[in-house]
Design an enzyme around this catalytic site. Structure first.
Site, PDB file in Angstrom:
ATOM      1  N   ASP A 110      32.528  33.194 127.957  1.00  0.00           N
ATOM      2  CA  ASP A 110      33.580  33.446 126.980  1.00  0.00           C
ATOM      3  C   ASP A 110      33.418  32.520 125.768  1.00  0.00           C
ATOM      4  O   ASP A 110      32.941  31.395 125.892  1.00  0.00           O
ATOM      5  CB  ASP A 110      34.939  33.213 127.639  1.00  0.00           C
ATOM      6  CG  ASP A 110      36.093  33.695 126.786  1.00  0.00           C
ATOM      7  OD1 ASP A 110      36.116  34.887 126.452  1.00  0.00           O
ATOM      8  OD2 ASP A 110      36.975  32.876 126.464  1.00  0.00           O
ATOM      9  N   GLU A 135      29.979  36.165 124.879  1.00  0.00           N
ATOM     10  CA  GLU A 135      30.894  36.711 123.884  1.00  0.00           C
ATOM     11  C   GLU A 135      30.748  35.907 122.589  1.00  0.00           C
ATOM     12  O   GLU A 135      31.441  34.921 122.372  1.00  0.00           O
ATOM     13  CB  GLU A 135      32.340  36.640 124.378  1.00  0.00           C
ATOM     14  CG  GLU A 135      33.320  37.283 123.417  1.00  0.00           C
ATOM     15  CD  GLU A 135      34.731  36.743 123.558  1.00  0.00           C
ATOM     16  OE1 GLU A 135      35.676  37.537 123.512  1.00  0.00           O
ATOM     17  OE2 GLU A 135      34.884  35.507 123.698  1.00  0.00           O
ATOM     18  N   ASP A 216      40.646  41.305 124.732  1.00  0.00           N
ATOM     19  CA  ASP A 216      41.114  40.681 123.495  1.00  0.00           C
ATOM     20  C   ASP A 216      41.370  41.707 122.392  1.00  0.00           C
ATOM     21  O   ASP A 216      42.392  41.660 121.715  1.00  0.00           O
ATOM     22  CB  ASP A 216      40.080  39.665 122.982  1.00  0.00           C
ATOM     23  CG  ASP A 216      39.980  38.437 123.858  1.00  0.00           C
ATOM     24  OD1 ASP A 216      41.031  37.959 124.331  1.00  0.00           O
ATOM     25  OD2 ASP A 216      38.861  37.949 124.075  1.00  0.00           O
TER      26      ASP A 216
END
Length: 329
Positions: A110, A135, A216
């Site tokens: 992440d 990410e 998200d």
């Protein structure tokens, strides 16, 4: 609800039986919840947890006594200092435990902008997941509308992948940004100046994890949502194209049986026709209301409300829906 390590390990066989491979999301940029205040009254100690780190584990630019961050900060959360040997050692041991004892096969890193990609390389090489993805969410280029040319945007993602030694894939935010504008009547965006797909998938498809939504961008957060009435056009694109496509949990399980079955049909076509991350693609048309492409020699697809179908009796309609269709031989 908190679980012990033994309870956590026991969850994995059941998950494997129901869902296949398991992926662990590693938020190792900011670690877990900081429990105690330390130097300067900042919440910068990880005391009382399996990895008891003091203020040296937090970067100096986010309230700790470590070195400066090797990546971007995220406001409100302390940034782990990955330059510290004890931090690297503990993270590697933790990832190995998740891999070998708990049973996770894949890792998702992440907020990969939060620390240098070379540390991802080290963690992947030492923990040896079957697959890993980062990410690296960077803003697309707008002026004020989305620019047609997003080469600099995808190059930054490519650079991050390259700095991991190519051992970690990355989510193709370039493709998401372009695709969700293109389906609004600007399908010409889906062919770059060289006639290729305009995202990371057009340059390094074997390391491009394509998607149209995540927790998200959509769902309850909705920071950058894909147009809801165009999601099947999005899936018709990513599930027939090169790259490593992913399907959003909400779309697959929470948007009703019709959407679920349409996505399953596209997934089955991809599998049955042998489409893979590096499948060759030839973009045939890219206009405001029509995009069509041939993937390999056996699959054709179109999205948009423009009229088009492949010529030749050997082509058979495999599936179709609102503003999309797929054919195979």
């Amino acid at each position: 609800m908190e679980k012990s390590s033994s309870q956590f390990e026991g969850m994995m066989p059941d998950q494997e039986n129901h869902m296949g491979k398991s992926e662990s999301e590693r938020v190792i940029r900011e670690g877990r919840e900081v429990l105690l205040q330390g130097h300067g009254g900042m919440y910068n100690r990880y005391d009382g947890i399996p990895l008891p780190w003091d203020e040296r584990s937090v970067t100096s630019c986010s309230g700790g006594l470590g070195n400066r961050s090797t990546g971007d900060n995220f406001n409100g959360v302390p940034n782990v200092d990955h330059t510290q040997p004890f931090v690297q050692k503990d993270i590697i041991e933790w990832l190995r435990w998740l891999r070998k004892r708990v049973g996770f096969q894949d890792f998702r890193f992440d907020f990969a902008k939060g620390y240098a990609a070379k540390y991802v390389k080290e963690y992947v090489e030492k923990a040896q997941p079957l697959f890993s993805v980062g990410e690296y969410w960077d803003s697309c280029n707008y002026c004020p509308q989305l620019d047609y040319n997003q080469d600099s945007h995808r190059q930054r993602i490519i650079n991050w992948i390259d700095n991991t030694g190519g051992c970690c894939a990355a989510f193709d935010f370039t493709t998401k940004g372009i695709l969700q504008e293109a389906v609004k009547g600007e399908l010409w965006r889906l062919r770059d100046a060289q006639g290729k797909p305009p995202g990371v998938v057009g340059w390094w498809p074997s390391r491009a994890v394509t998607f149209i939504e995540n927790h998200d961008t959509g769902s309850t957060q909705g920071h950058w949502p894909f147009p809801s009435h165009h999601i099947m056009e999005g899936y018709a694109y990513i599930l027939t194209h090169p790259g490593i496509p992913t399907v959003f949990y909400d779309h697959f399980y929470d948007w009703g049986d019709s959407i679920h079955h349409e996505i399953v049909k596209l997934m089955d076509i991809r599998k049955q026709q042998g489409i893979y991350s590096r499948s060759p693609i030839r973009i045939l048309e890219a206009h405001h209301n029509l995009y069509c492409a041939m993937i390999g020699d056996e699959v054709c697809m179109k999205i948009g409300d423009g009229l088009w179908c492949p010529s030749g009796r050997e082509w058979k309609l495999a599936t179709s829906g609102h503003r999309y269709a797929v054919w195979h031989k």
